[in-house]
Design a protein around this motif. Sequence first.
Motif, PDB file in Angstrom:
ATOM      1  N   LEU A   1       4.608   0.603   8.945  1.00  0.00           N
ATOM      2  CA  LEU A   1       4.321   1.617   7.933  1.00  0.00           C
ATOM      3  C   LEU A   1       2.927   2.186   8.173  1.00  0.00           C
ATOM      4  N   VAL A   2       2.823   3.513   8.169  1.00  0.00           N
ATOM      5  CA  VAL A   2       1.556   4.203   8.410  1.00  0.00           C
ATOM      6  C   VAL A   2       1.461   5.420   7.491  1.00  0.00           C
ATOM      7  N   THR A   3       0.277   6.002   7.429  1.00  0.00           N
ATOM      8  CA  THR A   3       0.108   7.244   6.681  1.00  0.00           C
ATOM      9  C   THR A   3       0.703   8.398   7.489  1.00  0.00           C
ATOM     10  N   PRO A   4       1.205   9.432   6.807  1.00  0.00           N
ATOM     11  CA  PRO A   4       1.728  10.598   7.530  1.00  0.00           C
ATOM     12  C   PRO A   4       0.591  11.361   8.222  1.00  0.00           C
TER      13      PRO A   4
ATOM     14  N   GLU B   1       0.816  -1.221   0.000  1.00  0.00           N
ATOM     15  CA  GLU B   1       0.000   0.000   0.000  1.00  0.00           C
ATOM     16  C   GLU B   1       0.849   1.271   0.000  1.00  0.00           C
ATOM     17  N   ALA B   2       1.991   1.233   0.672  1.00  0.00           N
ATOM     18  CA  ALA B   2       2.863   2.411   0.688  1.00  0.00           C
ATOM     19  C   ALA B   2       3.349   2.736  -0.722  1.00  0.00           C
ATOM     20  N   SER B   3       3.767   1.711  -1.466  1.00  0.00           N
ATOM     21  CA  SER B   3       4.225   1.954  -2.840  1.00  0.00           C
ATOM     22  C   SER B   3       3.060   2.357  -3.739  1.00  0.00           C
ATOM     23  N   GLU B   4       1.872   1.835  -3.464  1.00  0.00           N
ATOM     24  CA  GLU B   4       0.678   2.228  -4.234  1.00  0.00           C
ATOM     25  C   GLU B   4       0.368   3.706  -4.021  1.00  0.00           C
ATOM     26  N   LEU B   5       0.465   4.166  -2.772  1.00  0.00           N
ATOM     27  CA  LEU B   5       0.231   5.585  -2.486  1.00  0.00           C
ATOM     28  C   LEU B   5       1.254   6.459  -3.201  1.00  0.00           C
ATOM     29  N   GLU B   6       2.493   6.012  -3.198  1.00  0.00           N
ATOM     30  CA  GLU B   6       3.556   6.746  -3.905  1.00  0.00           C
ATOM     31  C   GLU B   6       3.231   6.841  -5.396  1.00  0.00           C
ATOM     32  N   LYS B   7       2.765   5.739  -5.960  1.00  0.00           N
ATOM     33  CA  LYS B   7       2.473   5.661  -7.393  1.00  0.00           C
ATOM     34  C   LYS B   7       1.307   6.577  -7.798  1.00  0.00           C
ATOM     35  N   ILE B   8       0.275   6.648  -6.962  1.00  0.00           N
ATOM     36  CA  ILE B   8      -0.916   7.421  -7.336  1.00  0.00           C
ATOM     37  C   ILE B   8      -0.894   8.866  -6.829  1.00  0.00           C
ATOM     38  N   MET B   9       0.207   9.257  -6.192  1.00  0.00           N
ATOM     39  CA  MET B   9       0.287  10.604  -5.620  1.00  0.00           C
ATOM     40  C   MET B   9      -0.036  11.712  -6.629  1.00  0.00           C
ATOM     41  N   PRO B  10       0.433  11.640  -7.875  1.00  0.00           N
ATOM     42  CA  PRO B  10       0.075  12.717  -8.822  1.00  0.00           C
ATOM     43  C   PRO B  10      -1.445  12.858  -9.014  1.00  0.00           C
ATOM     44  N   GLN B  11      -2.170  11.739  -9.000  1.00  0.00           N
ATOM     45  CA  GLN B  11      -3.626  11.804  -9.162  1.00  0.00           C
ATOM     46  C   GLN B  11      -4.318  12.261  -7.866  1.00  0.00           C
ATOM     47  N   LEU B  12      -3.686  12.021  -6.721  1.00  0.00           N
ATOM     48  CA  LEU B  12      -4.288  12.406  -5.440  1.00  0.00           C
ATOM     49  C   LEU B  12      -4.105  13.881  -5.120  1.00  0.00           C
ATOM     50  N   ARG B  13      -3.058  14.491  -5.638  1.00  0.00           N
ATOM     51  CA  ARG B  13      -2.717  15.869  -5.271  1.00  0.00           C
ATOM     52  C   ARG B  13      -3.911  16.832  -5.325  1.00  0.00           C
ATOM     53  N   PRO B  14      -4.726  16.814  -6.391  1.00  0.00           N
ATOM     54  CA  PRO B  14      -5.840  17.774  -6.441  1.00  0.00           C
ATOM     55  C   PRO B  14      -6.897  17.561  -5.361  1.00  0.00           C
ATOM     56  N   TYR B  15      -6.900  16.392  -4.739  1.00  0.00           N
ATOM     57  CA  TYR B  15      -7.920  16.078  -3.731  1.00  0.00           C
ATOM     58  C   TYR B  15      -7.462  16.386  -2.305  1.00  0.00           C
TER      59      TYR B  15
ATOM     60  N   ARG C   1      -5.714  18.483   0.980  1.00  0.00           N
ATOM     61  CA  ARG C   1      -5.610  19.820   1.575  1.00  0.00           C
ATOM     62  C   ARG C   1      -4.153  20.271   1.514  1.00  0.00           C
ATOM     63  N   PRO C   2      -3.905  21.563   1.502  1.00  0.00           N
ATOM     64  CA  PRO C   2      -2.518  22.060   1.518  1.00  0.00           C
ATOM     65  C   PRO C   2      -1.723  21.498   2.701  1.00  0.00           C
ATOM     66  N   GLU C   3      -2.360  21.400   3.876  1.00  0.00           N
ATOM     67  CA  GLU C   3      -1.667  20.871   5.060  1.00  0.00           C
ATOM     68  C   GLU C   3      -1.285  19.408   4.863  1.00  0.00           C
ATOM     69  N   GLY C   4      -2.146  18.656   4.194  1.00  0.00           N
ATOM     70  CA  GLY C   4      -1.859  17.257   3.909  1.00  0.00           C
ATOM     71  C   GLY C   4      -0.700  17.117   2.942  1.00  0.00           C
ATOM     72  N   LEU C   5      -0.729  17.941   1.896  1.00  0.00           N
ATOM     73  CA  LEU C   5       0.375  17.924   0.927  1.00  0.00           C
ATOM     74  C   LEU C   5       1.696  18.266   1.598  1.00  0.00           C
ATOM     75  N   SER C   6       1.679  19.268   2.486  1.00  0.00           N
ATOM     76  CA  SER C   6       2.911  19.645   3.200  1.00  0.00           C
ATOM     77  C   SER C   6       3.437  18.494   4.047  1.00  0.00           C
ATOM     78  N   ALA C   7       2.532  17.799   4.750  1.00  0.00           N
ATOM     79  CA  ALA C   7       2.949  16.662   5.590  1.00  0.00           C
ATOM     80  C   ALA C   7       3.533  15.547   4.732  1.00  0.00           C
ATOM     81  N   ILE C   8       2.903  15.278   3.591  1.00  0.00           N
ATOM     82  CA  ILE C   8       3.383  14.219   2.697  1.00  0.00           C
ATOM     83  C   ILE C   8       4.724  14.604   2.078  1.00  0.00           C
ATOM     84  N   GLU C   9       4.875  15.871   1.706  1.00  0.00           N
ATOM     85  CA  GLU C   9       6.153  16.329   1.141  1.00  0.00           C
ATOM     86  C   GLU C   9       7.264  16.250   2.177  1.00  0.00           C
ATOM     87  N   ALA C  10       6.915  16.459   3.456  1.00  0.00           N
ATOM     88  CA  ALA C  10       7.927  16.423   4.524  1.00  0.00           C
ATOM     89  C   ALA C  10       8.361  15.005   4.868  1.00  0.00           C
ATOM     90  N   THR C  11       7.427  14.038   4.816  1.00  0.00           N
ATOM     91  CA  THR C  11       7.750  12.681   5.284  1.00  0.00           C
ATOM     92  C   THR C  11       7.694  11.623   4.193  1.00  0.00           C
TER      93      THR C  11
END
Length: 195
Positions: free
Chosen positions: A81-84, A44-58, A60-70
């Motif tokens: 392994l957990v979600t940020p 699932e972690a690699s799946e999230l990495e793979k679909i990140m470009p499609q998830l970006r528009p959905y 929040r800015p705070e979520g994107l910042s957390a994901i970019e940081a971790t």
Amino acid sequence: TMLQIDDTIVSLALIEKKFACDLVACRGSCCRYGDSGAPLAAGEASELEKIMPQLRPYLRPEGLSAIEATGSSMTDIEGELVTPLINNEECAYTVIEEGIYKCAIEIAFHAGAVAFRKPLSCHLFPVRVKQYRDFRAVNYEEWPICRPAVAAGERTQAGLWVYLREPLIRAFGEEWYDKLRFAAVEYNKNRELWK
């Protein structure tokens, strides 16, 4: 008391408890509060990495910042392994609609933007699966944030195993679920014999 189905040991709470999410009452608290981010199954972690470009528009800015940081996932203090998280509290993949926390991954899934619905642990919540050497334990975790769901289940008489049909099949397969359904029906007909 437990029930064995194939290589799983299932808590009887799965067939005893009544449960039906009530988002209006709980405000999606399971996406907001927890010990760490949502547990991620293998792949699932690699799946999230793979679909990140499609998830970006959905997201929040705070979520994107957390994901970019971790990164799209992180390792918690137990080495899982957990979600940020946003501010060590909210899942980075949450959005807030009318004061209710919802999963941006699932929103993207329903919009047809991604094929991955959401982490299995989120889909199964409040049931947790733990892998041991020879078996998997399937347990119901009673959380105060889910009191509205328990009350709604009692009102509607919705069994937890029925409410979680789709994620349980996703986790264990249709044949496993049929065995659980058989056990639940037999248990409810002959409850006193099981005690």
